[in-house]
Design a protein around this motif. Structure first.
Motif, PDB file in Angstrom:
ATOM      1  N   TYR A  34       0.851  -1.195   0.000  1.00 22.92           N
ATOM      2  CA  TYR A  34       0.000   0.000   0.000  1.00 22.92           C
ATOM      3  C   TYR A  34       0.883   1.240   0.000  1.00 22.92           C
ATOM      4  N   THR A  82      -9.844   7.011   2.059  1.00 17.18           N
ATOM      5  CA  THR A  82      -9.757   5.547   2.127  1.00 17.18           C
ATOM      6  C   THR A  82     -10.114   5.063   3.525  1.00 17.18           C
ATOM      7  N   PRO A 135      -3.910   7.120  -3.102  1.00 19.46           N
ATOM      8  CA  PRO A 135      -3.396   5.823  -2.669  1.00 19.46           C
ATOM      9  C   PRO A 135      -3.258   4.858  -3.846  1.00 19.46           C
ATOM     10  N   TYR A 138       2.392  -1.257   4.709  1.00 23.11           N
ATOM     11  CA  TYR A 138       2.146   0.178   4.535  1.00 23.11           C
ATOM     12  C   TYR A 138       3.441   0.859   4.107  1.00 23.11           C
ATOM     13  N   LEU A 162      -9.181  -0.295   3.497  1.00 28.61           N
ATOM     14  CA  LEU A 162      -8.226  -1.279   2.999  1.00 28.61           C
ATOM     15  C   LEU A 162      -7.997  -2.374   4.032  1.00 28.61           C
ATOM     16  N   THR A 221      -6.129   9.399   0.329  1.00 26.60           N
ATOM     17  CA  THR A 221      -5.674   8.477   1.377  1.00 26.60           C
ATOM     18  C   THR A 221      -6.572   8.637   2.598  1.00 26.60           C
ATOM     19  N   TYR A 277      -2.451   0.626  -4.677  1.00 20.79           N
ATOM     20  CA  TYR A 277      -2.409  -0.706  -4.088  1.00 20.79           C
ATOM     21  C   TYR A 277      -1.793  -1.675  -5.106  1.00 20.79           C
ATOM     22  N   VAL A 288      -1.048  -6.756   4.444  1.00 16.48           N
ATOM     23  CA  VAL A 288      -0.763  -5.418   3.905  1.00 16.48           C
ATOM     24  C   VAL A 288       0.548  -4.905   4.481  1.00 16.48           C
TER      25      VAL A 288
END
Length: 199
Positions: free
Chosen positions: A6, A18, A172, A35, A22, A15, A174, A33
């Motif tokens: 991410y 979001t 963001p 970060y 997520l 962001t 992904y 995930v």
């Protein structure tokens, strides 16, 4: 189990929008995930993007309309022209890196707290007291704001280089270990469908 890298900026309104979605999608689908906060202005410069202030007036106007619509749809407060934007995103990013390394708190909540501070609470996330407050609120030791600064700086820079190398150009963003990339808060539904094997 799928993995998501991410890439995001603590300054990005998208962001912020979001939220913790997520993390919720990852929990639902069994994905992990990592970060990876980065310097969004440096990313723009490296990948052909234009900072918001330098965009054509029609693009600036659309961005504000889109932000407002998304915020309403998601029922999140949003100040379109926050008092402390842009600001230095490094301190908040270093704190996220230190928190991820330390573990034990709500990392998604921490990222969201920084976004909320900028876009809803008129707080400057470059200030040490704000960083400590966000860390504490997400269940992390506020002293993380003062530790691991060298490692934070190195990781922050490495995240930018990795982003450029992997085709990331906004936030963001992904990147799934399947090779699929998704850009923007409004692509979370597509990301979830992909993780479920439906897209």
């Amino acid at each position: 189990m799928a993995h998501i890298d991410y890439f995001f900026s603590t300054l990005s309104p998208f962001t912020y929008l979001t939220g913790t979605s997520l993390a919720e999608i990852a929990a639902k689908t069994g994905a992990s995930v990592t970060y990876k906060p980065l310097d969004i202005m440096a990313l723009f410069a490296r990948t052909g993007g234009t900072p918001p202030k330098d965009r054509h007036p029609s693009r600036q106007a659309y961005r504000l309309q889109d932000m407002e619509r998304r915020a309403r749809r998601l029922d999140k407060p949003l100040n379109l022209k926050p008092a402390h934007w842009p600001t230095n995103s490094a301190p908040s990013s270093y704190a996220i890196i230190a928190a991820q390394n330390a573990g034990g708190g709500d990392l998604a909540g921490l990222v969201h707290a920084f976004g909320r501070a900028v876009w809803a609470e008129e707080r400057d996330i470059a200030e040490a007291d704000v960083v400590r407050d966000c860390l504490s609120g997400a269940g992390f030791d506020p002293a993380l704001a003062d530790s691991g600064l060298l490692e934070g700086a190195e990781t922050y820079g490495a995240n930018l280089e990795e982003a450029v190398r992997r085709g990331v150009f906004g936030a963001p963003f992904y990147v799934v270990d399947s090779g699929q990339c998704f850009w923007g808060q409004d692509r979370l539904e597509d990301l979830e469908l992909h993780l479920e094997g439906k897209l």
